[in-house]
Design a protein around this motif. Structure first.
Motif, mmCIF file in Angstrom:
data_model
loop_
_atom_site.group_PDB
_atom_site.id
_atom_site.type_symbol
_atom_site.label_atom_id
_atom_site.label_comp_id
_atom_site.label_asym_id
_atom_site.label_seq_id
_atom_site.Cartn_x
_atom_site.Cartn_y
_atom_site.Cartn_z
ATOM 1 N N THR A 149 27.795 12.103 47.599
ATOM 2 C CA THR A 149 27.023 13.328 47.346
ATOM 3 C C THR A 149 27.783 14.571 47.794
ATOM 4 O O THR A 149 27.943 15.534 47.038
ATOM 5 N N THR B 191 31.008 15.071 45.803
ATOM 6 C CA THR B 191 30.732 15.561 44.447
ATOM 7 C C THR B 191 30.463 17.063 44.464
ATOM 8 O O THR B 191 30.982 17.824 43.641
ATOM 9 N N GLY C 133 33.508 19.222 43.059
ATOM 10 C CA GLY C 133 33.099 19.813 41.782
ATOM 11 C C GLY C 133 33.172 21.330 41.862
ATOM 12 O O GLY C 133 33.653 22.004 40.949
ATOM 13 N N VAL D 38 23.001 16.722 45.614
ATOM 14 C CA VAL D 38 24.257 17.433 45.364
ATOM 15 C C VAL D 38 24.021 18.943 45.374
ATOM 16 O O VAL D 38 24.808 19.702 45.936
ATOM 17 N N CYS E 222 28.106 18.332 36.365
ATOM 18 C CA CYS E 222 28.018 17.251 37.352
ATOM 19 C C CYS E 222 26.966 16.239 36.944
ATOM 20 O O CYS E 222 27.054 15.058 37.265
ATOM 21 N N ILE F 275 33.199 11.795 40.159
ATOM 22 C CA ILE F 275 33.872 12.041 41.417
ATOM 23 C C ILE F 275 35.010 11.055 41.663
ATOM 24 O O ILE F 275 36.004 11.395 42.315
#
Lengths: 331, 331
Positions: free
Chosen positions: B127, B130, B134, B156, B242, B275
């Motif tokens: 989490t 990511t 991201g 996230v 995402c 990820i």
């Protein structure tokens, strides 16, 4: 007298001749520090459509009742400054006028002994740079990958496909007539081309032309053609969005399948660009394009329309797919 | 006996309890070279929905009648290999079983003295990575830019927003309840949050929350929420995609405004990612997240559901927005 083409009213949907007006003014005088230019070639390009709307496009909108601008090759017929002399030819973003003055800002001299004058509007101008840099900077082609080009028979498309081949890709083109399909594979070195107007199932046609899927999609058109390509996209694909000619004339918001699921599940990168933002790459790109052109590794097509008064009609014809390669008006 | 949750049938639209089945098997024995694990915490995540379809998603689909897998924290209760000893806690992608054996491949020891065990499924696990990668690798935030996060109240989203603030952005969240709106601004340091369910005009609400427009859109949801954000997007915006939770349960191809005109006119970059493809950046990212966590610069929320049998229900609740932050099942 000096003819001038102004934007008479903003087009609703597809542009019409009545959206333009040809007016007259006196031929201007070059003041000290300025040059007087005579228009030789005028480039008409799909992106100009965006500038005819009042909305904020990627470049500022044209003003009503003012001359339209585009890429132009002009001859210096009088010079009152030292950077240009009578008889020089220059390239720049100029107004749709037979004659105009300039202080030279943004103009580049072009050499008609090195290449055809009109090629500085095409393969050695914004068209070639757009194809080359869109593909190399955003498409990031690797040898053996599959590149598909939409609007493949247009000015940018024919160059993008050839550059893809020179960089080792398998190249497939999507275009709108059997004549262009033939040209793409015979003259422009594409491995395969599809006529989207006659193919019963474009998604399947793309699949069969790209059995390993699509790694790079150089998109000039948007719309349903892009849907068919995206249905065949590979993981980590790159999509330079160079144009959306199928959408420019829409009067309502165009609707289609949402892209997020494919973007996500395929880890796709989609990037829109305008060539002016890549200006620092122009010298190297021009050098490469010139070298390929001199080595006969690149070829280009022009559709030349004659006569100043025909500029609006030539522009409108772009949306009817009447051009093969670069559409240029010779004055 | 050892309880196991298998995929009973592939969900049609929103998952239902009947898509899952709890079965029993004997507790396995750890052979030489293996360890026996007792499940402690199970992570349920929206992306698992994609793996429940038979289509090719971004990770291979789950098999019918086989146990489902997700991120799990487990205790080593017997070890017949040297890398792990009894009493160790490990994190990895494991099966929804009370007990299972493993040869240790893909498992990482986690230290409950450094952080809460469950945090290794959240802010210090996939989490957090990511959200952090991201945002930093695709969103490319610059100080003073405006970041908007959809699904902002999720696991996230809460981290992405905080990281954006730590990197100097103005941060706006879109979420689905007034309670989450309050949490985002009070606990998670967001500058502003919008409840998309009660806002009469989301496009206008985004405009008013982001008067300078949106430079980065961290998209967890897709669909109409993304349409409203894209209507306010700035030139050169970056959009890490995402997740698309609003679209996962659709049984027909979701339709919406075509993105190409905005991508083109705003020179936008949209990039989907998973990820796992950024694995080389994990060590540095984990170090940064741990440092911020220890310095109390990051906080996180968990919604903890108790009991092995409730894993499917906890998963389904994700699509009802019932979680605040990371949804975890404690066994």
């Amino acid at each position: 007298m000096n003819k001038v083409i102004i934007l008479n009213k903003r087009p609703h949907g597809k542009p019409a001749l009545s959206d333009f007006e040809i007016t007259n003014e006196e031929i201007p005088l070059a003041k000290d520090g300025a040059i007087l230019l005579k228009t030789v070639y005028v480039s008409v390009d799909p992106y100009l459509r965006g500038r005819m709307n009042d909305a904020k496009p990627y470049v500022p909108p044209f003003e009503l009742d003012k001359p339209i601008q585009s890429g132009i090759i002009a001859e210096v017929i009088e010079s009152k400054q030292e950077n240009f002399k009578k008889g020089d030819f220059v390239s720049g973003n100029l107004e749709w006028k037979e004659y105009q003055t300039s202080e030279g800002k943004g103009l580049h001299k072009v050499n008609q002994n090195e290449a055809k004058l009109s090629s500085y509007l095409g393969i050695l101008g914004m068209t070639g740079l757009t194809a080359y840099l869109g593909l190399t900077e955003i498409g990031l082609p690797k040898k053996g990958e599959t590149l598909i080009v939409s609007g493949a028979g247009g000015a940018v498309g024919t160059v993008a496909g050839q550059v893809g081949k020179l960089l080792g890709c398998k190249v497939v083109g999507i275009t709108g007539s059997d004549e262009k399909v033939d040209l793409l594979t015979s003259k422009f070195n594409f491995d395969h081309a599809v006529n989207y107007k006659t193919t019963p199932n474009l998604k399947e046609a793309v699949k069969s032309a790209c059995p390993k899927g699509v790694d790079i999609y150089f998109d000039n058109v948007g719309g349903e053609i892009s849907d068919a390509v995206l249905a065949n996209i590979n993981k980590y694909a790159r999509l330079p969005v160079c144009g959306a000619i199928s959408l420019y004339n829409k009067t309502e918001v165009p609707i289609g399948p949402r892209l997020q699921p494919i973007i996500l599940t395929k880890s796709v990168t989609i990037r829109g660009f305008i060539i002016g933002d890549l200006a620092e790459k122009f010298p190297a790109a021009t050098k490469q394009l010139t070298a390929w052109l001199k080595a006969d590794k690149l070829t280009f097509s022009e559709t030349i329309v004659e006569g100043f008064d025909n500029i609006p009609q030539a522009f409108i014809a772009l949306f009817e797919g009447k051009n093969k390669g670069k559409m240029i008006v010779k004055i």
